[in-house]
Design a protein around this motif. Sequence first.
Motif: not given
Ligand code: HPA
Length: 242
Positions: A84-88, A159-161, A164-167, A181-185, A206-211, A222-224
């Motif tokens: 799972n790709a996620v935001g940190g 796990v968010t819907q 879109r990324l989060e605010t 962590l935050v991911g969608m899947t 962790v693909a990125n620091p979360a919003a 950068e995520i890619d």
């Molecule tokens: N939020 C949710 N899912 C994600 C993120 C994120 O920042 N980065 C990669 N997957």
Amino acid sequence: MSTTLGLIGGTGAVELFECLERRAIETPWGSPSAELARVRLGASEAWFLARHGNPHRIAPHRVNYRANIDAFRQLGVEEIVAVNAVGGIDPELDAGALVVPDQLIDYTWGREATFANDEDRPLVHIEFGEPFSPALRARLLALGQQADLTVHDGGCCAVTQGPRLETAAEVARLARDGATLVGMTSMPEAALAREAGIAYASLCVVANPAAGVSDEPISLEEIDAVLARAMGGVRRLLSMLG
Ligand code: HPA
């Protein structure tokens, strides 16, 4: 040879291993995201499924999670490792970090989240206090050590819907809820695996620091790039499961 390990590849992990055979599977819930690929995994084999399709096109809220898990069940898979790709959210987690979470919080809505929502099927209330298999988590962590990779032990994945990324305010709330962590899947995937009697663990990248966690805006390019760089380690670790 019976192949009892399943792998679910997420964003950035569509084709990780040499494919030996592709199998189109149909389920009472429709078609899985892609054909399942029997892949070589070190000295052994696994069934691999690209969660977002191959090529990558199915958004997290549109993935047919029930068909995906049922396809593994039909193939006799007993354990699934999901990437799972996620935001940190935890600022200690740099982009590219690998984490094996031990908890999750489900913020998704409107997804088909159980096999038990028609009256012809038995109603099951799964026990889900520990959403991930402790034995499979322990194996991933041990293999990470053997592979000389830093793999963080534990964490709570919100796990968010999506898609879109989060605010920044949403991420601050997830942090107050205890998420690191935050991911969608991961949901309903993890719960459906439990319903199907399949041990399930997640390897988060962790693909990125979360919003709002870093001062920099999130860059999709950068995520890619981060995910592409991290896949070498992911492949190395997963191939040792064989
Ligand atoms: N939020 C949710 N899912 C994600 C993120 C994120 O920042 N980065 C990669 N997957």
